[in-house]
Write an enzyme that holds these catalytic residues in place. Structure first.
Site, PDB file in Angstrom:
ATOM      1  CG  HIS A  77      -1.733  -1.181   1.407  1.00  0.00           C
ATOM      2  ND1 HIS A  77      -2.700  -1.536   0.519  1.00  0.00           N
ATOM      3  CD2 HIS A  77      -1.740  -2.133   2.379  1.00  0.00           C
ATOM      4  CE1 HIS A  77      -3.276  -2.655   0.929  1.00  0.00           C
ATOM      5  NE2 HIS A  77      -2.706  -3.037   2.055  1.00  0.00           N
ATOM      6  CD  GLU A 104      -3.095  -3.646   5.432  1.00  0.00           C
ATOM      7  OE1 GLU A 104      -3.982  -3.044   4.809  1.00  0.00           O
ATOM      8  OE2 GLU A 104      -2.660  -4.750   5.085  1.00  0.00           O
ATOM      9  CG  HIS A 163       0.815  -6.665   3.231  1.00  0.00           C
ATOM     10  ND1 HIS A 163       1.132  -5.454   2.655  1.00  0.00           N
ATOM     11  CD2 HIS A 163      -0.534  -6.715   3.254  1.00  0.00           C
ATOM     12  CE1 HIS A 163       0.020  -4.805   2.366  1.00  0.00           C
ATOM     13  NE2 HIS A 163      -1.012  -5.539   2.701  1.00  0.00           N
ATOM     14  NE  ARG A 180      -5.152  -8.016  -6.537  1.00  0.00           N
ATOM     15  CZ  ARG A 180      -6.215  -7.489  -7.144  1.00  0.00           C
ATOM     16  NH1 ARG A 180      -6.264  -7.390  -8.450  1.00  0.00           N
ATOM     17  NH2 ARG A 180      -7.228  -7.052  -6.446  1.00  0.00           N
TER      18      ARG A 180
HETATM   19 ZN    ZN Z   1      -3.061  -4.862   2.971  1.00  0.00          ZN
END
Ligand code: ZN
Length: 682
Positions: A467, A485, A542, A562
């Protein structure tokens, strides 16, 4: 101009519903110089509704009070007007307010208070005028009309310009150059009803999406007046020394010298403690001379008293004065002391203190008790190729399918918004409350609601992703927030792992590994177990592996790049990859594994708020409730998800799968039962 609410109202009227036609304003709205109340412009407008929609049932609600302005309007709108939930409101203060910034703010406060009402009344702004010289506050009131795109009508552009053109004689319609006579009231009503007729005639009935403003924009001014509280003898207990309560009955709202305090003797005093950043005082100026004179001392500053002189050298009546003694001061508790300084043996009337009005930026508990209740949410769900059935089977959420990937439990993100389940805000979207009820959330420096809480059921591996941070997202993703996050592992298989970080030691190596598809070399797998906590900073590669059930607390963002999707197909095609953006944002080298994972499973702390992690965007806590405990919360909202068991929070029942928000002002929190929760604050 936003006509949607008016058009909707016309539809309701056609359907024959019961509708309340409300008015708030000064003397013209009150009907001053109309020979009978039914000859006031307001009543004519009400009659137009009745005539035009004979099937509907209309109620006339006139909250006009002569010689009062929109500042007082803010303080009395709730009790005099909004308590009846009017469907249509005319706001009329353009000959009462002056053309300056103070009244821009008070008028905005009043307009917001009415227009922002939960039942979404249709609002029409009416600008009257001094016919003697063309003076009014339309300049500033017009700015508010324009900003909120509210329909408005002006007597300047209509009646007054006809006077200037010689088509109408001023004396025909007003004796004093301001207040319309019967003919004048009929003319004013004519301008308004012609405007309404025109909108009705051209109503399309199809512009719902663009015109339905449920969320008010940010205020144009500092907007301290929207949340005004009026302290009278029925809602507060000041320290009194000689001042006595006037308990005579108020007949109607124009009976203004009621519910206050009176005093006759020099030295009599009364002292209030009020919270706010703006303070006003209302008292009576009387024509019956001589009259007493008082001093107001703010915060003990005896050197600089405000003089409240009850002598009124006019002939038209006693006046309710509203003096501002503090504007945009410090938002805190202030003392307001009023002392009689000058009395005369021949005083005919005592000094009459009508009220003290305090206002502030944030909402006040006195008017917003609902802002202190816990809000429960109805979550939203996503379906994903890697999703499963645990969100239905284990959490009991009513959602179909065997590909349920995520439950967005607390979200104000447009891709899936939480809806309030309970209380008077039931049915409202979280983002609406964020804008319209700041008191719920407390002081928070973000423009948008900052957090998002999810439960993720990864039946299969999630794609390998990364991200962006705030600045990258802001520039490259349309002003979006970045995404920091963190995960709390609710459940996982034995020997479970997560992908966190990578093994590239330089940017060149990173590019080579990613472009060369050397995924096994590139990714770093870390063993985790149930109860572990993992922080994922932006730029961290991740992936959640299949078999994991995770509670995610994150920034309010949905931006994911992605990198690799195991060459899977979704609906027959591979999901899109964002290699360029991924390479832009990945941090090199990766943060050490032991700095990302915090093993909490073994700590087993009970009956306390256990801090799991603190970063710039959130603080995350775990609470294992066994019996119960209490804690003090800061003056900011707190989010919670029940991950196990059931119990109560401040009396409200909670159970596994519930997502709720504890409002800012609720500071003493008491949890009971046998339950586990993950909580967070911004
Ligand atoms: Zn994530």
């Amino acid at each position: 101009m936003n006509k949607f609410r008016l058009e909707k109202l016309f539809q309701k009227a056609k359907n024959g519903e019961k509708l309340i036609i409300g008015f708030i304003g000064g003397s013209i709205t009150q009907g001053c110089l109309a020979t009978e109340p039914c000859l006031c412009y307001a009543y004519h407008v009400y009659e137009w509704w009745c005539r035009t929609f004979p099937k509907a049932d209309f109620v006339y609600l006139n909250a006009g009070i002569g010689a009062t302005d929109s500042q007082f309007g803010c303080a009395r709108a709730e009790s005099d007007l909004l308590a009846e939930k009017p469907d249509f409101v005319i706001i009329e203060f353009s000959v009462n307010d002056e053309d300056n910034e103070h009244y821009l703010e008070t008028y905005e406060g009043l307009v917001r208070k009415i227009y922002g009402s939960l039942w979404e009344p249709a609002v029409l702004l009416v600008h009257n005028i001094f016919y003697e010289d063309g003076r009014n506050a339309e300049n500033i009131h017009g700015r508010i009309a324009k900003y909120y795109e509210l329909p408005s009508v002006s007597m300047k552009d209509t009646i007054y310009s006809e006077i200037l053109e010689g088509k109408l004689q001023r004396e025909e319609l007003t004796a004093d150059g301001l207040h319309p006579n019967d003919k004048g009231h009929a003319l004013v009503a004519g301008v308004i009803t012609e405007f309404l007729s025109n909108i009705m005639k051209h109503a399309t009935g199809t512009n719902e999406a663009s015109d339905n403003v449920k969320v008010l924009p940010k205020p144009l001014t500092r907007n301290n007046y929207e949340n005004s509280i009026r302290y009278r003898n029925d809602n507060c207990q000041p320290e009194v020394n000689g001042f006595v309560i006037d308990d005579s009955k108020q007949v109607n709202i124009t009976d203004v010298f009621k519910k206050g305090w009176t005093a006759k003797q020099k030295g009599d005093s009364i002292k209030f403690r009020v919270k706010g950043s703006c303070i006003g005082v209302q008292y009576r100026k009387t024509m019956q001379l001589p009259a007493p004179v008082a001093e107001l001392i703010l915060d003990g500053d005896k050197e600089h008293p405000f003089i409240l002189d009850a002598n009124f050298n006019e002939t038209w009546g006693d006046k309710l004065v509203l003096d501002t003694v503090l504007e945009h001061g410090e938002e805190k508790e202030h003392t307001v002391e009023i002392i009689l300084k000058e009395t005369h043996p021949e005083d005919k009337l005592p000094f009459y203190l009508v009220s003290v009005i305090a206002c502030n930026e944030s909402c006040n508990e006195f008017i917003c008790k609902e802002e202190n209740s816990i809000l429960f949410f109805t979550p939203c769900f996503t379906h994903n190729i890697w999703g499963g059935i645990k969100l239905r089977e284990e959490f009991g959420y009513p959602v179909e399918g065997d590909d349920i990937g995520e439950c967005w439990g607390i979200s104000a993100h447009p891709n899936g918004e939480s809806i309030v389940k309970n209380g008077c805000f039931a049915g409202r979207r979280l983002s609406e409350l964020w804008k319209s009820q700041p008191g719920i959330f407390g002081k928070c420096n973000t423009e948008r609601f900052p957090l998002l809480v999810k439960i993720i059921d990864a039946n299969e591996d999630l794609s390998i992703q990364v991200h962006p941070d705030d600045s990258y997202a802001y520039t490259n993703e349309n002003g979006s927030y970045g995404k920091t996050e963190c995960w709390y592992v609710l459940d996982c298989n034995e020997n479970a792992t997560l992908i966190i970080g990578h093994n590239a030691s330089s940017r060149q190596e990173l590019t080579d590994m990613v472009k060369g598809g050397k995924w096994n070399e590139f990714i770093r797998e870390i063993p985790v177990s149930k109860g572990d906590f993992i922080q994922i900073d932006p730029g961290t590669v991740h992936a959640i592996k299949g078999g994991m059930l995770i509670l995610e607390t994150q920034q309010n963002s949905d931006i994911t790049y992605r990198m690799y999707d195991y060459d899977r197909l979704s609906n027959g095609v591979p999901r899109q990859l964002q290699i360029k953006q991924s390479l832009d944002v990945i941090s090199v080298p990766a943060k050490k594994a032991e700095e990302c994972v915090i093993h909490t499973a073994f700590t087993q702390k009970e009956n306390c708020l256990e801090e799991l992690y603190v970063c710039k965007y959130y603080k995350v806590f775990k609470a294992k409730v066994r019996g119960g405990f209490s804690f003090k919360k800061e003056n900011i909202f707190m989010l919670a998800t029940v991950i196990h068991g059931e119990g109560k929070v401040n009396g409200s029942e909670i159970k596994k799968g519930d997502h709720f928000l504890i409002p800012a002002k609720l500071s003493d929190i008491c949890v009971e039962g046998n339950a586990e929760m993950i909580l967070s604050t911004p």
